[in-house]
Design a protein around this motif. Structure first.
Motif, mmCIF file in Angstrom:
data_model
loop_
_atom_site.group_PDB
_atom_site.id
_atom_site.type_symbol
_atom_site.label_atom_id
_atom_site.label_comp_id
_atom_site.label_asym_id
_atom_site.label_seq_id
_atom_site.Cartn_x
_atom_site.Cartn_y
_atom_site.Cartn_z
ATOM 1 N N VAL A 110 -40.051 59.050 -7.821
ATOM 2 C CA VAL A 110 -38.586 59.042 -7.795
ATOM 3 C C VAL A 110 -38.076 57.616 -7.956
ATOM 4 O O VAL A 110 -37.166 57.347 -8.768
ATOM 5 N N GLN A 111 -38.648 56.705 -7.199
ATOM 6 C CA GLN A 111 -38.197 55.312 -7.280
ATOM 7 C C GLN A 111 -38.456 54.716 -8.657
ATOM 8 O O GLN A 111 -37.617 53.985 -9.199
ATOM 9 N N LEU A 112 -39.600 55.064 -9.269
ATOM 10 C CA LEU A 112 -39.907 54.570 -10.608
ATOM 11 C C LEU A 112 -38.878 55.093 -11.608
ATOM 12 O O LEU A 112 -38.379 54.338 -12.459
ATOM 13 N N LEU A 113 -38.574 56.384 -11.516
ATOM 14 C CA LEU A 113 -37.580 56.977 -12.423
ATOM 15 C C LEU A 113 -36.224 56.309 -12.257
ATOM 16 O O LEU A 113 -35.558 55.951 -13.245
ATOM 17 N N GLU A 114 -35.792 56.131 -11.016
ATOM 18 C CA GLU A 114 -34.489 55.512 -10.758
ATOM 19 C C GLU A 114 -34.445 54.083 -11.281
ATOM 20 O O GLU A 114 -33.467 53.674 -11.917
ATOM 21 N N GLN A 115 -35.505 53.326 -11.023
ATOM 22 C CA GLN A 115 -35.543 51.933 -11.489
ATOM 23 C C GLN A 115 -35.573 51.858 -13.009
ATOM 24 O O GLN A 115 -34.910 51.013 -13.616
ATOM 25 N N ARG A 116 -36.318 52.756 -13.614
ATOM 26 C CA ARG A 116 -36.436 52.730 -15.075
ATOM 27 C C ARG A 116 -35.097 53.031 -15.744
ATOM 28 O O ARG A 116 -34.703 52.357 -16.700
ATOM 29 N N ILE A 117 -34.396 54.041 -15.248
ATOM 30 C CA ILE A 117 -33.126 54.393 -15.881
ATOM 31 C C ILE A 117 -32.047 53.368 -15.551
ATOM 32 O O ILE A 117 -31.216 53.033 -16.412
ATOM 33 N N ALA A 118 -32.058 52.835 -14.338
ATOM 34 C CA ALA A 118 -31.115 51.758 -14.024
ATOM 35 C C ALA A 118 -31.307 50.600 -14.987
ATOM 36 O O ALA A 118 -30.335 50.022 -15.492
ATOM 37 N N SER A 119 -32.552 50.257 -15.283
ATOM 38 C CA SER A 119 -32.841 49.167 -16.211
ATOM 39 C C SER A 119 -32.374 49.507 -17.622
ATOM 40 O O SER A 119 -31.762 48.676 -18.312
ATOM 41 N N LEU A 120 -32.653 50.731 -18.084
ATOM 42 C CA LEU A 120 -32.233 51.146 -19.427
ATOM 43 C C LEU A 120 -30.715 51.066 -19.576
ATOM 44 O O LEU A 120 -30.207 50.698 -20.642
#
Length: 374
Positions: free
Chosen positions: A53-63
């Motif tokens: 979950v944290q990886l997904l959130e961080q990845r999309i926040a970055s995108l």
């Protein structure tokens, strides 16, 4: 006794090829894909907390170029929570949106009935609203919603300069902008700009994990850290802090890897296919050149007859050409949507044109007329 007609779901499942979106997977194939994903090795989540979950959130926040993001299992909940926080901060419940907005048409009155928001419908049904439409508003707003693309108007995007003008109008008045970006993924190549540049025009941004990128479901809401922190209690109040979310989360991460690098090709394919379909007597394309990976096809004929013909095509040839056929405001003219994904790779443009021509022969009533509609 005659056999009971197959349901639409049964017909679609029996088809060998499907035109729109991505190649469909059955339950076993989904389990196998999830199990094979490298993200399946990450620690399991619990109530929205966990490595994947944290990886997904961080990845999309970055995108999206945003400081923070939160996974939400349902888009309706994400958008209601976002609008509730924006309007609470502004101390007014009035939200401006398009009359064809997904929030207004497809969420069973959630904004009004759950959060008592006042929806101010702005613009005409022919396309996205403009800054001139907003200039006619003379009341205090809690938020402005911009849907990118506007699906019900043929997946249209406002011109880039117009979009910048909408943001400027709101900024001048201190009105937060919420981007309903379920299909923001294909809006980026549509504009020829990166995701962060578009997302910078919104104070909050919602993106889907299954539209364009083909996950099982769910979405992510992004914005400033304080905003996301204020959103989180509303997720719990909506019953959206699931005990386990890893199937959606892992499929979302996998979908970003699998499809996001290819979304520009889906937009290009939409444009080439639309150009070929425009040559078929009895069809018109809206918009004439697709803005994103989706577009509308207008057909001359009764929607029920056309739908019967589409079902017959599915039963006879194993091809699921359209997901439904809808009536339009013009008597005798029907509409279908086409949305590009990897499933369309199983067809040539020429073959799809032939299939639509056959659909018209079997269920239509003659040509709509020449020309396209922008």
């Amino acid at each position: 006794m005659p056999a009971t007609p197959a349901s639409n779901a049964e017909l679609r499942a029996a088809c060998i090829r499907v035109l729109s979106l991505h190649r469909p997977l059955g339950p076993r194939a989904w389990f196998e894909r999830l199990a094979a994903s490298p993200y399946a090795a990450l620690g399991i989540d619990q109530y929205g907390q966990g490595e994947a979950v944290q990886l997904l959130e961080q990845r999309i926040a970055s995108l999206l170029g945003k400081p923070a993001a939160v996974f939400v299992p349902k888009g309706t909940v994400a958008q209601m929570a976002a609008l509730r926080v924006h309007t609470d901060r502004r101390l007014t419940r009035t939200v401006a949106l398009h009359p064809l907005s997904h929030i207004d048409l497809d969420e069973d009155g959630a904004a009004e009935r759950l959060h008592h928001l006042t929806l101010l419908r702005v613009g005409s049904p022919t396309g996205p609203f403009t800054r001139a439409d907003l200039e006619a508003i003379h009341e205090r707003l809690g938020a402005l919603v911009i849907e990118l693309p506007l699906r019900r108007a043929g997946f249209q995007l406002p011109e880039w300069t117009e979009l910048v003008g909408l943001h400027a109008w709101a900024a001048e008045r201190g009105v937060p902008v919420h981007l309903d970006g379920a299909r923001l993924w294909s809006s980026a190549p549509g504009y020829g700009r990166d995701l962060a540049e578009i997302a910078a025009l919104g104070d909050s941004v919602y993106v889907s994990l299954y539209k364009d990128v083909g996950g099982l479901g769910g979405c992510v809401l992004a914005g400033e850290e304080a905003f996301i922190n204020e959103v989180r209690p509303w997720l719990a109040r909506h019953g959206s802090l699931l005990y386990r979310s890893f199937p959606q989360v892992v499929s979302g991460l996998d979908g970003l890897d699998r499809h996001l690098p290819r979304v520009a090709s889906y937009v290009s394919r939409a444009r080439s296919l639309a150009a070929r379909l425009a040559e078929v007597d009895g069809l018109r394309i809206r918009p004439g050149v697709p803005h994103t990976s989706g577009f509308q096809v207008l057909l001359d004929g009764d929607p029920e007859r056309l739908w019967d013909a589409a079902r017959a095509l599915a039963a006879d040839q194993g091809v699921w050409l359209v997901n439904d056929v809808r009536a339009t405001a013009v008597p005798g003219v029907s509409m279908v949507e086409v949305q590009m994904g990897d499933a369309a790779e199983d067809f040539t443009d020429e073959e799809v044109a032939g299939l639509f021509a056959a659909l018209l022969r079997q269920g239509g009533s003659g040509p709509v007329g020449a020309g396209n509609q922008r």
